[in-house]
Design an enzyme around this catalytic site. Structure first.
Site, short mmCIF file in Angstrom:
data_model
loop_
_atom_site.label_atom_id
_atom_site.label_comp_id
_atom_site.label_asym_id
_atom_site.label_seq_id
_atom_site.Cartn_x
_atom_site.Cartn_y
_atom_site.Cartn_z
N CYS A 107 -5.52 33.46 25.57
CA CYS A 107 -4.39 34.19 25.00
C CYS A 107 -3.13 33.74 25.73
O CYS A 107 -3.13 33.65 26.96
CB CYS A 107 -4.61 35.69 25.17
SG CYS A 107 -3.24 36.69 24.53
N HIS A 149 -7.98 37.82 16.38
CA HIS A 149 -7.31 37.96 17.68
C HIS A 149 -5.85 38.39 17.48
O HIS A 149 -5.37 39.32 18.14
CB HIS A 149 -7.39 36.61 18.41
CG HIS A 149 -6.71 36.56 19.75
ND1 HIS A 149 -7.40 36.42 20.94
CD2 HIS A 149 -5.40 36.63 20.08
CE1 HIS A 149 -6.53 36.42 21.95
NE2 HIS A 149 -5.31 36.53 21.46
N GLU A 150 -5.16 37.74 16.53
CA GLU A 150 -3.75 38.07 16.28
C GLU A 150 -3.61 39.46 15.63
O GLU A 150 -2.70 40.21 15.96
CB GLU A 150 -3.09 37.02 15.38
CG GLU A 150 -3.08 35.61 15.96
CD GLU A 150 -2.59 35.55 17.40
OE1 GLU A 150 -1.67 36.30 17.77
OE2 GLU A 150 -3.14 34.74 18.16
N HIS A 153 -3.60 41.98 18.23
CA HIS A 153 -2.29 42.08 18.91
C HIS A 153 -1.35 43.03 18.14
O HIS A 153 -0.62 43.81 18.75
CB HIS A 153 -1.60 40.71 18.97
CG HIS A 153 -1.94 39.89 20.18
ND1 HIS A 153 -1.66 40.30 21.46
CD2 HIS A 153 -2.51 38.66 20.29
CE1 HIS A 153 -2.06 39.36 22.31
NE2 HIS A 153 -2.57 38.35 21.63
ZN ZN Z 1 -3.37 36.61 22.29
#
Ligand code: ZN
Length: 201
Positions: A107, A149-150, A153
């Site tokens: 990340c 993953h995004e 976020h």
């Molecule tokens: Zn990340």
């Protein structure tokens, strides 16, 4: 313009992103800056939170990761993912599917920290692009992992939250040191962020 990337310990990374109500010139400028920032950092994805903007906006580009294949399907037909990169996802909705698979992740907000994360193997995505047009696709492989993953976020969720206890324990010192360094940096009111290794998100 390359924007500073904030590191773990900055509170904005824990904020859920606000919905983008209109794709304005300001949003398009932010998108352009995020794409430039992601490329400069050799990342495969970047969320608005990582440039200190808590919005439902992320960019993804898996072209640099040739050793980790991606699949993509639009309207039920397989397409070549590289031809659809970079992806700009505004107000994305995701529907994960398939088996849980383990894979290594990094990340951009956790420089030089990597860990194995288990995620669903595929995800269907609905979002708006930078023109405000609806897009929809199915993804697998690295692209699915990057999107999930995004998407995390945008909800204020970080990859360390998804690590097994053993994995997190094995890198606990690095995580704590990064958190302390970021807090100290914020206290001194200096801009956060630095160059990141390739392949991180
Ligand atoms: Zn990340």
């Amino acid at each position: 313009m390359i924007l500073p990337i904030v590191n773990y310990g900055h509170p904005v990374l824990r904020q859920k992103g606000a919905r983008v109500e209109a794709v304005t010139d300001e949003i398009r400028r932010l998108v352009a800056d995020m794409l430039e920032t992601m490329r400069a950092a050799h990342g495969v994805g970047l969320a608005a939170q990582q440039v200190a903007r808590a919005l439902q906006l992320t960019v993804v580009d898996v072209r640099g990761a040739e050793d980790r294949p991606s699949t993509m399907e639009i309207d039920g037909k397989g397409v070549i993912p590289e031809r659809h990169m970079p992806l700009v996802l505004i107000n994305p909705e995701v529907a994960p599917y398939g088996e849980a698979v383990a894979g290594g992740e990094g990340c951009l907000s956790f420089p030089e920290i990597y860990g194995e994360i288990v995620r669903p193997e595929g995800v269907t995505v609905r979002a708006l692009n930078e023109l405000g047009q609806p897009i929809e696709f199915k993804s697998g492989g690295l692209l699915a992992r990057a999107v999930l993953h995004e998407y995390d976020h945008l909800q204020g969720i970080l990859f360390i939250d998804r690590m097994s206890r053993e994995t997190k324990e094995s890198i606990r010192e690095e995580i704590e040191a990064l958190h302390a360094a970021t807090k100290a940096q914020l206290k001194r009111s200096e801009p956060a962020g630095k160059a990141m290794p390739s392949g991180a998100q």
